[in-house]
Design an enzyme around this catalytic site. Sequence first.
Site, PDB file in Angstrom:
ATOM      1  N   LYS A  22      -6.619  13.714   1.340  1.00  0.00           N
ATOM      2  CA  LYS A  22      -7.158  12.933   0.237  1.00  0.00           C
ATOM      3  C   LYS A  22      -8.434  12.200   0.634  1.00  0.00           C
ATOM      4  O   LYS A  22      -9.435  12.199  -0.105  1.00  0.00           O
ATOM      5  CB  LYS A  22      -6.126  11.898  -0.234  1.00  0.00           C
ATOM      6  CG  LYS A  22      -6.645  10.893  -1.258  1.00  0.00           C
ATOM      7  CD  LYS A  22      -5.587   9.883  -1.641  1.00  0.00           C
ATOM      8  CE  LYS A  22      -5.593   8.655  -0.781  1.00  0.00           C
ATOM      9  NZ  LYS A  22      -6.604   7.656  -1.230  1.00  0.00           N
ATOM     10  N   ARG A  93     -11.023   2.882  -5.582  1.00  0.00           N
ATOM     11  CA  ARG A  93     -12.008   2.240  -4.715  1.00  0.00           C
ATOM     12  C   ARG A  93     -13.067   3.241  -4.249  1.00  0.00           C
ATOM     13  O   ARG A  93     -14.235   2.877  -4.052  1.00  0.00           O
ATOM     14  CB  ARG A  93     -11.299   1.625  -3.507  1.00  0.00           C
ATOM     15  CG  ARG A  93     -12.243   0.983  -2.515  1.00  0.00           C
ATOM     16  CD  ARG A  93     -11.503   0.323  -1.381  1.00  0.00           C
ATOM     17  NE  ARG A  93     -12.410  -0.106  -0.331  1.00  0.00           N
ATOM     18  CZ  ARG A  93     -13.149  -1.209  -0.347  1.00  0.00           C
ATOM     19  NH1 ARG A  93     -13.090  -1.996  -1.400  1.00  0.00           N
ATOM     20  NH2 ARG A  93     -13.933  -1.527   0.651  1.00  0.00           N
ATOM     21  N   ASP A 117      -6.112   0.239  -4.352  1.00  0.00           N
ATOM     22  CA  ASP A 117      -4.945  -0.495  -3.875  1.00  0.00           C
ATOM     23  C   ASP A 117      -5.242  -1.976  -3.682  1.00  0.00           C
ATOM     24  O   ASP A 117      -6.326  -2.350  -3.242  1.00  0.00           O
ATOM     25  CB  ASP A 117      -4.481   0.064  -2.520  1.00  0.00           C
ATOM     26  CG  ASP A 117      -3.873   1.450  -2.656  1.00  0.00           C
ATOM     27  OD1 ASP A 117      -3.289   1.714  -3.710  1.00  0.00           O
ATOM     28  OD2 ASP A 117      -3.984   2.238  -1.705  1.00  0.00           O
ATOM     29  N   MET A 334      -5.691  -4.615   9.896  1.00  0.00           N
ATOM     30  CA  MET A 334      -6.873  -4.343   9.087  1.00  0.00           C
ATOM     31  C   MET A 334      -6.783  -4.822   7.643  1.00  0.00           C
ATOM     32  O   MET A 334      -7.805  -5.057   7.001  1.00  0.00           O
ATOM     33  CB  MET A 334      -7.190  -2.846   9.144  1.00  0.00           C
ATOM     34  CG  MET A 334      -7.445  -2.388  10.591  1.00  0.00           C
ATOM     35  SD  MET A 334      -7.778  -0.627  10.783  1.00  0.00           S
ATOM     36  CE  MET A 334      -9.401  -0.509  10.065  1.00  0.00           C
TER      37      MET A 334
END
Length: 428
Positions: A22, A93, A117, A334
Amino acid sequence: MYEYHIEGGFPVKGTVKASGNKNAALPCIAAAVLTDEPVRLKNLPEIEDVGVMLDVFKAFGGSVEKKAPNEYELRLETVRSSEIPANEARKIRASILFAGPLLARTRKAILPPPGGDVIGRRRLDTHFLALTELGAQVHINGRFVFSANKLIGKDIFLDEASVTATENAVMAASMAEGTTIINNAASEPHVQDLCRLLTAMGAKISGIGSNILTIEGVPKLHGAEFTIGPDFMEIGSFIGLAAVTRGSLTITDVKPSDMRPIKLAFNKLGITWSIEGSTLTVPAQQSLQVNCDLGGMIPKIDDSPWPGFPPDLTSIMTVIATQVEGTVLIHEKMFESRMFFVDKLIGMGARIILCDPHRAVVSGPSTLHGSELVSPDVRAGMALVIAACCARGESIISNIYQIERGYEHLVEKLKSIGVQISRREVDS
């Protein structure tokens, strides 16, 4: 709206084929903006995010033709609009990946704030840094307006090894005047895929797979044919599913080099596999026992930029750790909100201490019980599917759109290996 109903407690068994990556498919779709000739992409996963990116491509005036299963030909002969539709930008995004190629092709890009997300603050600063270094101006007024008289190559040092910022910079630099050097570049397999596609289109890129990319700008790119590599996030998810259900699984179309940093983390939980050619086999007999660090210390599974352990698999590893004997620290460095889904696992019976937004201590094994769950994002949603598969009783998972954004034909694949799952329509 749809939801999953999963009856847990059945070991998986069989063979699944790895889908296309993806995170490689999305920038490769954006790269097709860079030329007026056809770009044929093979092994594109049939997922929601790919569909949204193709819709954005069409909004620019592009044509999209499906040539075969997972194979599409994209062509943008004339750019009719340099503005990304707000409705599509809110869904994903990765819509920001069109900024670099639009700038290179038309010297203008208009981007509403991208969605995707909700896993904590996700900076866009590195994109702005890279594109402004190449000569772009950015104006922010409820949306991002990029413009440039021309793009000029430059020696750039990114303030973080951002995957999408690296991809935007590489695409813009491919048609900039002169030489661009991107230091502290991301080097993930999906970044490498994009660079190889651009090279097939006529770009001059060296250092692919490293943290320093050198791009010699060219005035024009041409069409190309390219095959997207396998999705190691999906592969890691299915390995975890096999382990926690005490099943055996064969996964085909795997790229062995992608699995090396992932295997190190799985080994800490007593999980291993074998690879022959491009076929990966997960045996049924796994130790499922934490391998302590030297001196009997509690081990840590933490993420970092490639070739470190990928952050998209930390949610999966958290669920797996609930079924493994021993204690492990999961450290998601992260994204500060990704670990908040553990409250759902605790509600199912997991023994987890959430230390802070980035760290969780997991002690196992725990008996999980079926529950009603809501998928918060792509990877945590898949983690909940795995938890439901090894839990006692039935689980119902809603907001499955978030899962299907990233996993191709998930229900069909799970059914084929023995998971008791159904996808049911519910009133909105």
